[in-house]
Design a protein around this motif. Structure first.
Motif, mmCIF file in Angstrom:
data_model
loop_
_atom_site.group_PDB
_atom_site.id
_atom_site.type_symbol
_atom_site.label_atom_id
_atom_site.label_comp_id
_atom_site.label_asym_id
_atom_site.label_seq_id
_atom_site.Cartn_x
_atom_site.Cartn_y
_atom_site.Cartn_z
ATOM 1 N N ARG A 172 -6.679 -4.895 5.204
ATOM 2 C CA ARG A 172 -6.301 -4.308 4.035
ATOM 3 C C ARG A 172 -7.358 -3.100 4.036
ATOM 4 N NH1 ARG A 172 -3.071 -7.689 3.545
ATOM 5 N NH2 ARG A 172 -2.443 -8.612 1.863
ATOM 6 N N HIS A 173 -6.849 -1.620 3.746
ATOM 7 C CA HIS A 173 -7.817 -0.678 3.472
ATOM 8 C C HIS A 173 -7.583 -0.475 2.133
ATOM 9 C CE1 HIS A 173 -5.058 2.753 4.599
ATOM 10 N NE2 HIS A 173 -5.774 3.398 3.554
ATOM 11 N N GLY A 174 -8.795 0.209 1.430
ATOM 12 C CA GLY A 174 -8.728 0.583 -0.031
ATOM 13 C C GLY A 174 -8.929 2.215 0.190
ATOM 14 N N ILE A 193 -10.720 4.786 -2.582
ATOM 15 C CA ILE A 193 -11.459 5.503 -3.984
ATOM 16 C C ILE A 193 -11.857 6.686 -3.931
ATOM 17 C CG2 ILE A 193 -11.952 3.011 -4.278
ATOM 18 C CD1 ILE A 193 -15.027 3.893 -3.761
ATOM 19 N N ARG A 194 -12.083 7.158 -5.157
ATOM 20 C CA ARG A 194 -12.542 8.619 -5.435
ATOM 21 C C ARG A 194 -13.511 8.669 -6.320
ATOM 22 N NH1 ARG A 194 -6.069 10.571 -6.372
ATOM 23 N NH2 ARG A 194 -5.189 9.990 -4.497
ATOM 24 N N VAL A 195 -14.851 9.257 -5.867
ATOM 25 C CA VAL A 195 -15.962 9.218 -6.860
ATOM 26 C C VAL A 195 -16.115 10.990 -7.128
ATOM 27 C CG1 VAL A 195 -16.847 7.203 -6.503
ATOM 28 C CG2 VAL A 195 -17.589 9.392 -5.214
ATOM 29 N N VAL A 243 -12.639 1.133 3.336
ATOM 30 C CA VAL A 243 -12.481 1.719 2.327
ATOM 31 C C VAL A 243 -12.499 3.458 2.176
ATOM 32 C CG1 VAL A 243 -12.911 2.014 -0.323
ATOM 33 C CG2 VAL A 243 -13.073 0.111 0.611
ATOM 34 N N PHE A 244 -11.468 4.273 2.277
ATOM 35 C CA PHE A 244 -11.500 5.474 2.539
ATOM 36 C C PHE A 244 -11.834 6.015 1.269
ATOM 37 C CE2 PHE A 244 -9.864 9.803 2.401
ATOM 38 C CZ PHE A 244 -9.954 10.183 3.747
ATOM 39 N N THR A 245 -12.937 6.770 1.210
ATOM 40 C CA THR A 245 -13.841 7.276 0.154
ATOM 41 C C THR A 245 -14.201 8.617 -0.187
ATOM 42 O OG1 THR A 245 -15.204 5.270 0.017
ATOM 43 C CG2 THR A 245 -15.984 6.953 -1.391
ATOM 44 N N ASN A 269 -7.445 3.235 -5.748
ATOM 45 C CA ASN A 269 -6.163 3.943 -5.885
ATOM 46 C C ASN A 269 -4.950 3.285 -5.113
ATOM 47 O OD1 ASN A 269 -4.052 6.065 -4.171
ATOM 48 N ND2 ASN A 269 -4.962 7.207 -6.191
ATOM 49 N N HIS A 270 -5.459 2.661 -3.959
ATOM 50 C CA HIS A 270 -4.573 2.084 -3.176
ATOM 51 C C HIS A 270 -5.072 0.972 -2.384
ATOM 52 C CE1 HIS A 270 -4.618 5.630 -0.598
ATOM 53 N NE2 HIS A 270 -4.652 4.649 0.511
ATOM 54 N N LEU A 271 -4.270 -0.101 -2.062
ATOM 55 C CA LEU A 271 -4.676 -0.996 -0.999
ATOM 56 C C LEU A 271 -3.696 -1.163 -0.006
ATOM 57 C CD1 LEU A 271 -6.156 -4.245 -2.845
ATOM 58 C CD2 LEU A 271 -7.349 -2.913 -1.242
ATOM 59 N N ARG A 301 -0.213 4.876 12.443
ATOM 60 C CA ARG A 301 0.895 5.613 11.669
ATOM 61 C C ARG A 301 0.909 4.796 10.347
ATOM 62 N NH1 ARG A 301 6.011 3.614 14.439
ATOM 63 N NH2 ARG A 301 6.931 5.452 13.643
ATOM 64 N N GLN A 302 1.291 6.010 9.335
ATOM 65 C CA GLN A 302 1.159 5.413 7.948
ATOM 66 C C GLN A 302 2.337 6.074 7.123
ATOM 67 O OE1 GLN A 302 -2.791 7.304 7.048
ATOM 68 N NE2 GLN A 302 -3.570 5.257 6.770
ATOM 69 N N THR A 303 2.729 5.324 6.049
ATOM 70 C CA THR A 303 3.610 5.749 5.032
ATOM 71 C C THR A 303 3.432 5.177 3.836
ATOM 72 O OG1 THR A 303 5.998 6.298 4.855
ATOM 73 C CG2 THR A 303 5.540 3.954 5.344
ATOM 74 N N GLY A 338 1.547 2.985 -3.340
ATOM 75 C CA GLY A 338 1.617 1.991 -2.341
ATOM 76 C C GLY A 338 1.631 2.512 -0.966
ATOM 77 N N GLU A 339 0.681 2.241 0.035
ATOM 78 C CA GLU A 339 0.795 2.650 1.479
ATOM 79 C C GLU A 339 0.717 1.571 2.374
ATOM 80 O OE1 GLU A 339 -2.254 5.954 3.360
ATOM 81 O OE2 GLU A 339 -3.071 3.971 2.698
ATOM 82 N N VAL A 340 1.402 1.338 3.486
ATOM 83 C CA VAL A 340 1.262 0.719 4.529
ATOM 84 C C VAL A 340 0.936 1.459 5.869
ATOM 85 C CG1 VAL A 340 3.848 0.890 5.168
ATOM 86 C CG2 VAL A 340 2.728 -1.368 5.447
ATOM 87 N N ASP A 374 -10.336 3.695 12.072
ATOM 88 C CA ASP A 374 -10.635 4.879 11.229
ATOM 89 C C ASP A 374 -9.254 5.428 10.475
ATOM 90 O OD1 ASP A 374 -13.569 5.206 11.347
ATOM 91 O OD2 ASP A 374 -13.028 4.712 13.241
ATOM 92 N N PHE A 375 -9.425 6.841 10.100
ATOM 93 C CA PHE A 375 -8.311 7.349 9.428
ATOM 94 C C PHE A 375 -8.140 8.688 10.213
ATOM 95 C CE2 PHE A 375 -10.314 4.252 6.671
ATOM 96 C CZ PHE A 375 -9.177 4.067 5.741
ATOM 97 N N LEU A 376 -7.053 9.541 9.788
ATOM 98 C CA LEU A 376 -6.501 10.780 10.341
ATOM 99 C C LEU A 376 -6.753 11.507 9.307
ATOM 100 C CD1 LEU A 376 -3.675 9.524 12.641
ATOM 101 C CD2 LEU A 376 -6.025 10.263 13.214
ATOM 102 N N SER A 393 -3.085 13.038 8.061
ATOM 103 C CA SER A 393 -2.060 11.955 7.493
ATOM 104 C C SER A 393 -2.755 11.738 6.120
ATOM 105 C CB SER A 393 -2.109 10.634 8.170
ATOM 106 O OG SER A 393 -1.757 10.972 9.562
ATOM 107 N N ALA A 394 -4.166 11.645 6.114
ATOM 108 C CA ALA A 394 -4.721 11.523 4.721
ATOM 109 C C ALA A 394 -4.131 12.731 3.818
ATOM 110 C CB ALA A 394 -5.977 11.562 4.758
ATOM 111 N N ALA A 395 -4.151 13.793 4.210
ATOM 112 C CA ALA A 395 -3.911 15.176 3.448
ATOM 113 C C ALA A 395 -2.379 14.822 3.243
ATOM 114 C CB ALA A 395 -4.249 16.445 4.182
ATOM 115 N N ILE A 422 -0.893 12.072 2.738
ATOM 116 C CA ILE A 422 -0.473 11.055 1.973
ATOM 117 C C ILE A 422 -0.697 11.250 0.285
ATOM 118 C CG2 ILE A 422 -1.572 8.797 1.259
ATOM 119 C CD1 ILE A 422 0.231 8.176 3.727
ATOM 120 N N PHE A 423 -2.039 11.907 0.527
ATOM 121 C CA PHE A 423 -2.482 12.652 -0.836
ATOM 122 C C PHE A 423 -1.278 13.596 -1.407
ATOM 123 C CE2 PHE A 423 -6.989 12.043 -0.003
ATOM 124 C CZ PHE A 423 -7.321 11.677 -1.387
ATOM 125 N N ALA A 424 -0.818 14.624 -0.495
ATOM 126 C CA ALA A 424 0.073 15.638 -1.077
ATOM 127 C C ALA A 424 1.309 15.082 -1.640
ATOM 128 C CB ALA A 424 -0.039 16.727 0.167
#
Ligand code: OOG
Ligand code: NI
Length: 467
Positions: free
Chosen positions: A61-63, A65-67, A123-125, A221-223, A262-264, A292-294, A394-396, A399-401, A403-405
């Motif tokens: 899993r990845h999670g 969170i936002r601080v 965890v993407f923070t 925010n998601h797992l 690859r993420q959705t 929810g993300e995968v 790691d992350f991209l 793609s992160a932007a 997913i947020f958007a």
């Protein structure tokens, strides 16, 4: 005694149980992911485990969170340190053209192949940049900073237990249970009423700013579960009537090796929250911020490979301007076929991806006892060495932007003519008082360590991978 690996695995399970109780659709996602992985393993027994053992992949899993502040980031970094998770990489999502994302991010994760194999939880923070004038004027910055300074996301007891776990390499059973309970509770959705007016002012600037700075607590925010076939997962979720975002982010499905990530996701769900109205009354309402993300993971790319990937994405953007998601996928496919080798060997020979090399027991490093040492290519060809891909951990940012958007109701607002606030990896490191690892250095070190061990086993001088 709970060591950091056992703490990490237990924390991931405990967070998963809490999040599943809060967001029942998560259970559906996990069930469908497990079914997809089981089916891939049955249909392709020879290749399904190329990028990780099936039990690791299905438990993975990845999670997110936002601080809000550097101080909050420092405290959560201490909690993750107890779990054997260190900050890796710096992501600046503020440049995203479409959406107002006043944040910078890192990923907390294990950094050694041994720890990743035991439990790869990451965890993407993200942390809010409250003084970025493109988003917040001086008055709003001051109000926001005061609001954030008045809250405590991570209490003293949980942070002190974490510090002890980090110093001692673990916790006693009783302390571990207490720590895990407190740490999980830090990320529970609160039923504390949300100040409607304050939340609304921030939401006007950015939905993410409101989610972080509009409330007195934080939440997971998601797992995200990991699947071996994200296209199959997408189709099965859609068939269950769950509305997915309209695109799989990152590389396309194609005949060559999967690289990077690859993420959705499925759209944010309306969740019951309580609101305090300007007249002081408290009413029920909803907020849609959690989704929810995968993901499907591929091979880690070298700096040269990543450079090529980034240029390929630019080519996709140029070729697919104004296109539908289906057309965009066709453009991606054409770009992939033109620019990326279609085999692992092709990627390795061109120095585009990272691999681990293992000497086969009993293999020889020279064609004859007195011969010159064989080259890496010869050792692979003779079967003395076996090459396996290193998975991208790691992350991209792109793609992160995305997913947020895709999960925000409104794009927010910002004034791009104003000066942004400087943030970089050094700022993150100072905020946490910790080293921020460079992901490329971690992959390169892992590859080289495997080559060194192989050369020692074969009794030949050091080997290096093509670059
Ligand atoms: C993080 C969004 C990015 C990913 O996997 O790239 C992300 C967030 O929503 O806080 O989760
Ligand atoms: Ni995510």
């Amino acid at each position: 005694m709970y060591d950091s690996h056992r703490l990490r695995a237990a924390f991931a399970r405990s967070l998963s149980a809490m999040y599943g109780a809060e967001v029942p659709a998560y259970h559906t996602l996990v069930d469908v992911s497990t079914a997809v992985n089981t089916d891939v393993a049955a249909a392709h027994p020879d290749t399904a485990e190329r990028l990780g053992r099936i039990d690791r992949v299905t438990a993975e899993r990845h999670g997110a969170i936002r601080v809000g502040t550097a101080a909050e980031l420092r405290r959560v970094a201490q909690i993750f340190a107890a779990l054997g998770m260190e900050p890796v990489g710096f992501y600046d999502l503020r440049g995203d053209a479409a959406t107002s994302l006043p944040i910078v991010s890192t990923a907390f994760r294990p950094t050694t192949s041994g720890a990743l194999a035991l439990n790869p939880f990451r965890v993407f923070t993200s942390v809010l940049v409250t003084d970025d004038r493109r988003y917040f004027d001086a008055d709003l910055t001051a109000e926001l900073d005061a609001f954030l300074a008045a809250r405590t996301l991570f209490g003293d007891e949980v942070v002190e237990l974490a510090a002890r776990a980090e110093a001692d390499g673990g916790l006693s059973d009783a302390d571990a249970e207490r720590f895990l309970r407190l740490a999980t509770a830090c990320f529970e959705l609160s039923d504390e009423p949300v100040d409607r007016a304050w939340y609304g002012r921030l939401a006007h600037v950015s939905g993410v700013a409101a989610d972080i700075g509009g409330v007195t607590t934080t939440h997971i925010n998601h797992l995200t579960p990991r699947v071996l076939d994200i296209d199959d997962l997408y189709a099965r979720m859609a068939a269950l009537g769950i509305t997915m975002i309209d695109e799989i982010q990152g590389p396309p499905r194609w005949e060559g090796p999967d690289v990077l990530l690859r993420q959705t996701s499925f759209k944010a769900l309306a969740e019951r929250r309580r609101f305090r109205e300007p007249d002081g009354s408290v009413v029920d309402g909803t907020l849609s911020v959690r989704f929810g993300e995968v993901e499907q993971r591929g091979i880690a790319l070298t700096p040269a490979g990543r450079d090529r990937y980034d240029r390929m994405i630019v080519a996709v953007d140029e070729g697919a301007a104004g296109a539908t998601p289906a057309e965009r996928n066709e453009v991606k496919l054409a770009v992939w076929r033109e620019h990326l080798p279609t085999t692992e060997q092709g990627l390795a020979d061109a120095g585009l991806a990272f691999f681990e090399y293992t000497a086969v027991p009993g293999a020889r490093g020279r064609p004859a006892d007195d011969g010159a040492p064989s080259s890496l290519a010869e050792l692979l060809a003779s079967g003395a060495l076996v090459r396996t891909p290193i998975v991208y951990e790691d992350f991209l940012p792109r793609s992160a932007a995305g997913i947020f958007a895709s999960n925000l109701d409104s794009a927010g607002s910002r004034d791009s003519t104003r000066e942004g606030a400087p943030r970089d990896e050094g700022w993150l490191a100072d905020a946490m008082g910790r080293v921020v690892h460079d992901p490329m250095e971690l992959y390169a070190a892992q590859q080289q360590a495997s080559l060194d061990a192989a050369a020692a086993a074969l009794r030949i001088p050091a080997l290096t991978a093509p670059s």
